[in-house]
Design an enzyme around this catalytic site. Structure first.
Site, PDB file in Angstrom:
ATOM      1  CE1 TYR A   1      79.063  17.074  -4.229  1.00 22.56           C
ATOM      2  CE2 TYR A   1      77.788  16.678  -6.439  1.00 22.56           C
ATOM      3  CZ  TYR A   1      78.844  15.878  -5.496  1.00 22.56           C
ATOM      4  OH  TYR A   1      78.512  15.343  -5.255  1.00 22.56           O
ATOM      5  CB  THR A   2      77.463  24.808  -6.675  1.00 15.99           C
ATOM      6  OG1 THR A   2      78.747  24.069  -7.010  1.00 15.99           O
ATOM      7  CG2 THR A   2      78.376  26.682  -6.394  1.00 15.99           C
TER       8      THR A   2
ATOM      9  CG  ASP B   1      78.415  17.659 -13.796  1.00 12.68           C
ATOM     10  OD1 ASP B   1      78.481  16.809 -13.785  1.00 12.68           O
ATOM     11  OD2 ASP B   1      78.216  18.363 -12.502  1.00 12.68           O
TER      12      ASP B   1
ATOM     13  CE  LYS C   1      70.268  27.487 -11.276  1.00 16.02           C
ATOM     14  NZ  LYS C   1      71.183  26.547 -11.677  1.00 16.02           N
TER      15      LYS C   1
HETATM   16  N1  LIG Z   1      64.882  27.193 -12.400  1.00 14.99           N
HETATM   17  C1  LIG Z   1      64.833  26.484 -11.387  1.00 14.99           C
HETATM   18  N2  LIG Z   1      62.724  25.413 -11.683  1.00 14.99           N
HETATM   19  C2  LIG Z   1      62.992  24.135 -10.157  1.00 14.99           C
HETATM   20  N3  LIG Z   1      64.114  23.530  -9.959  1.00 14.99           N
HETATM   21  C3  LIG Z   1      65.588  24.235 -10.328  1.00 14.99           C
HETATM   22  C4  LIG Z   1      66.084  25.121 -11.470  1.00 14.99           C
HETATM   23  N4  LIG Z   1      66.780  25.382 -11.294  1.00 14.99           N
HETATM   24  C5  LIG Z   1      67.525  24.420 -10.520  1.00 14.99           C
HETATM   25  N5  LIG Z   1      66.658  23.504 -10.481  1.00 14.99           N
HETATM   26  C6  LIG Z   1      67.219  22.153  -9.257  1.00 14.99           C
HETATM   27  O1  LIG Z   1      67.649  22.812  -7.929  1.00 14.99           O
HETATM   28  C7  LIG Z   1      69.218  21.873  -8.622  1.00 14.99           C
HETATM   29  C8  LIG Z   1      70.491  22.538  -8.067  1.00 14.99           C
HETATM   30  O2  LIG Z   1      70.616  23.771  -9.393  1.00 14.99           O
HETATM   31  P1  LIG Z   1      72.032  23.145  -9.236  1.00 14.99           P
HETATM   32  O3  LIG Z   1      72.346  22.275 -10.603  1.00 14.99           O
HETATM   33  O4  LIG Z   1      71.965  24.552 -11.027  1.00 14.99           O
HETATM   34  O5  LIG Z   1      72.716  23.784  -8.726  1.00 14.99           O
HETATM   35  P2  LIG Z   1      74.996  22.999  -8.159  1.00 14.99           P
HETATM   36  O6  LIG Z   1      75.219  22.861  -7.268  1.00 14.99           O
HETATM   37  O7  LIG Z   1      75.477  23.131  -9.521  1.00 14.99           O
HETATM   38  O8  LIG Z   1      73.615  21.491  -8.795  1.00 14.99           O
HETATM   39  P3  LIG Z   1      74.995  20.357  -9.214  1.00 14.99           P
HETATM   40  O9  LIG Z   1      75.725  19.390  -7.747  1.00 14.99           O
HETATM   41  O10 LIG Z   1      73.641  18.976  -9.888  1.00 14.99           O
HETATM   42  O11 LIG Z   1      76.087  20.373 -10.266  1.00 14.99           O
HETATM   43  C9  LIG Z   1      68.648  21.167  -9.463  1.00 14.99           C
HETATM   44  O12 LIG Z   1      69.309  19.693  -9.738  1.00 14.99           O
HETATM   45  C10 LIG Z   1      67.771  21.006 -10.300  1.00 14.99           C
HETATM   46  O13 LIG Z   1      66.714  20.210  -9.741  1.00 14.99           O
END
Ligand SMILES: Nc1ncnc2c1ncn2[C@@H]1O[C@H](COP(=O)(O)OP(=O)(O)OP(=O)(O)O)[C@@H](O)[C@H]1O
Ligand SMILES: *[C@@H]1O[C@H](CO)[C@@H](O)[C@H](O)[C@H]1NC(C)=O
Ligand SMILES: *[C@@H]1O[C@H](CO)[C@@H](O)[C@H](O)[C@H]1NC(C)=O
Ligand SMILES: *[C@@H]1O[C@H](CO)[C@@H](O)[C@H](O)[C@H]1NC(C)=O
Ligand SMILES: *[C@@H]1O[C@H](CO)[C@@H](O)[C@H](O)[C@H]1NC(C)=O
Ligand SMILES: *[C@@H]1O[C@H](CO)[C@@H](O)[C@H](O)[C@H]1NC(C)=O
Length: 469
Positions: free
Chosen positions: A119-120, A247, A137
């Site tokens: 989402y983020t 979460d 990220k």
């Molecule tokens: N260090 C990493 N190495 C490989 N994949 C990663 C790593 N960090 C995150 N990911 C992948 O990227 C995805 C998204 O990262 P993250 O969960 O931080 O984002 P988000 O927008 O907060 O996601 P959500 O909507 O699930 O809350 C994660 O579900 C994971 O599969």
């Protein structure tokens, strides 16, 4: 939460923070007004005010992480500065020192893959010029968070800033919370030219594939659950206090060399809910409710820790732990399932129970009833390895096209071989799993044996005999 460090330092720091926030706020206000005049839409200024308010709230949310006194906060602080900054090295290098990756290291990077998007945030796999592979990220410009902000405020820069706060929060938390089961922050960079905003440089993992994990050996599934409990133990007594993961789902974790690591921290909460009576301390889940007591300080005691533990139970233990557990460990595992499913024990006590399981498993205590005579059916050929593709598959094997299982010693391997109709031999090498158990390779035959000092082949005499004649 009380500040444990030098109060003067904290006060100076807070003052600096407030000045900086004020400057930043003015700047935003100015930008928004400018836009407002251009559009000449009467309601733009109003929604601008609302965006400012939300930005301010996000900033406020970060304050507790700075005030729990730690000199590392300086490093984080300077990233609020809109200029280009790569600040992880800062004044007090955290554990990642020396190898801290900043904007300059990222300048020659190559994006090789998309690791995930939520989402983020978006996560890219990149190779740096020095040949290091990391996960990058950044804010997901196409994500739901960004989209809903743009719908509400129609201010791309303001929304970028608003959504960025989640990533900033995550970076601060990754700096303050360091543990084997939390993904390692290897650096950060704020450079509007690069990906338009702040990026976190993380060790690269692979997204958690629950289906794949369900098919892996019990030992590996136990490792994931054990890592999770160690993480929860750390979070319950972290430098920031008791941290709750609001979460809590498998997609917030990645795997790095078989070890589970938390990667998504933007929904972590450091404060337990405040309360007046016990009835304010209700923890609700779809299938169970729990109540906690309200302490004299007006916080729900143990609620953060227990919320994490029950989530670990319902998202991980249920699927990963009981299935195919070694028979002799079943009673211990069942007790863990029961105490966590009913929240009868603390995280600390749960960790103790996991350590007991690991101890029994490692020491082979659960194998004491194996008939020693089973070894008599096998002839050991030391310093040799079997070759030729007379392999068979078994489940859950460490290798897809062969039967490779972990065993305590040759006696357990002999027992396994005797229970597989295809098995006529097995070999043991010095290769071990994370618990130190040996990897045994079971075969239906071999075309020849080759010298290998680190390997021993055990041939089942009754079946091997006709082939040798
Ligand atoms: N260090 C990493 N190495 C490989 N994949 C990663 C790593 N960090 C995150 N990911 C992948 O990227 C995805 C998204 O990262 P993250 O969960 O931080 O984002 P988000 O927008 O907060 O996601 P959500 O909507 O699930 O809350 C994660 O579900 C994971 O599969
Ligand atoms: C949990 O509590 C809520 C609110 O009190 C109630 O509506 C719900 O039925 C309860 N659920 C269970 C499983 O007890
Ligand atoms: C725990 O054990 C009790 C008593 O045996 C049983 O009633 C209960 O359903 C169990 N709970 C879980 C979550 O396994
Ligand atoms: C958990 O265990 C550790 C070490 O065994 C101990 O120092 C700590 O005080 C315990 N915490 C709680 C909340 O019981
Ligand atoms: C293997 O371990 C079991 C259980 O500890 C023990 O009884 C047995 O003697 C061991 N066998 C060998 C070959 O060491
Ligand atoms: C196994 O033994 C071989 C030969 O002695 C050695 O080269 C290798 O490094 C060892 N591997 C492990 C994992 O110990």
């Amino acid at each position: 939460m009380s500040s444990r460090g030098n109060p003067l330092f904290s006060a100076t720091f807070l003052a600096l923070l407030i000045i900086s926030l004020t400057v930043a706020l003015r700047k935003w206000h100015f930008t928004l007004r400018e836009k407002g005049f251009g559009d000449a839409a009467p309601n733009v200024d109003l929604s601008g005010e609302e965006l400012l308010q939300q930005l301010n709230e996000r900033r406020q949310e970060l304050v507790p992480f700075y005030t729990t006194s730690n000199r590392q906060q300086l490093a984080v602080f300077s990233s609020v500065n809109p200029q280009k900054s790569d600040t992880l090295g800062g004044t007090t290098p955290p554990v990642t020192a020396g190898s801290a990756i900043g904007c300059s290291e990222l300048s020659g990077m190559t994006v090789v893959d998309v690791l995930g998007a939520g989402y983020t945030k978006t996560v890219l796999k990149v190779v740096l010029q020095q040949g290091i592979t990391v996960a990058l990220k950044s804010v997901n410009e196409q994500g739901a968070d960004m989209r809903s902000c743009l719908e509400d405020f129609r201010d791309p820069r303001g929304c970028q800033e608003l959504v960025s706060f989640k990533l900033r929060k995550e970076i601060i938390l990754l700096q303050r919370l360091q543990h084997t089961n939390i993904v390692k922050l290897r650096g950060q960079c704020q450079d509007s030219g690069l990906v338009g905003g702040i990026v976190a440089v993380l060790e690269q993992g692979t997204p958690l594939q629950m289906i794949q994990l369900l098919q892996s050996p019990w030992e590996e599934r136990f490792r994931v659950c054990f890592g999770l409990v160690r993480l929860l133990q750390y979070l319950s007594q972290s430098p920031l206090g008791s941290v709750a993961l609001l979460d809590f789902q498998p997609r917030q974790f990645v795997m790095v060399s078989g070890e589970l690591k938390l990667t998504d921290l933007d929904d972590a909460s450091v404060r337990g809910p405040s309360c007046q009576t016990d009835s304010d301390c209700l923890l609700q889940f779809p299938l169970r409710n729990f109540t906690f007591s309200c302490s004299a300080h007006g916080v729900c005691e143990g609620l953060n820790e227990m919320r994490n533990l029950y989530n670990a139970y319902r998202y991980f233990f249920i699927y990963l732990l009981p299935h195919q557990a070694p028979a002799a460990l079943k009673p211990l595992v069942d007790r863990i399932m029961n105490t966590t499913g009913e929240l009868k024990q603390s995280v600390n006590e749960t960790l103790g129970a996991f350590e007991e399981v690991l101890h029994v498993y490692k020491s082979g205590l659960h194998l004491q009833n194996l008939p020693p005579s089973i070894m008599e059916e096998f002839a050991a050929v030391k310093g040799m390895r079997a070759v030729g593709n007379m392999q068979y598959r078994c489940w859950p094997s460490y290798e897809q096209q062969a039967c490779v299982l972990s065993v305590h010693n040759a006696t357990e391997a002999a027992y396994v071989c005797s229970s597989h109709p295809e098995c006529t031999s097995f070999s043991l090498s010095n290769q071990t799993t994370w618990t130190g158990r040996l990897l045994a390779s079971f075969r239906s035959g071999y075309s020849q044996m080759l010298p290998d000092v680190s390997s021993t082949v055990y041939v089942k005499s009754t079946k091997a005999l006709p082939a040798m004649l």
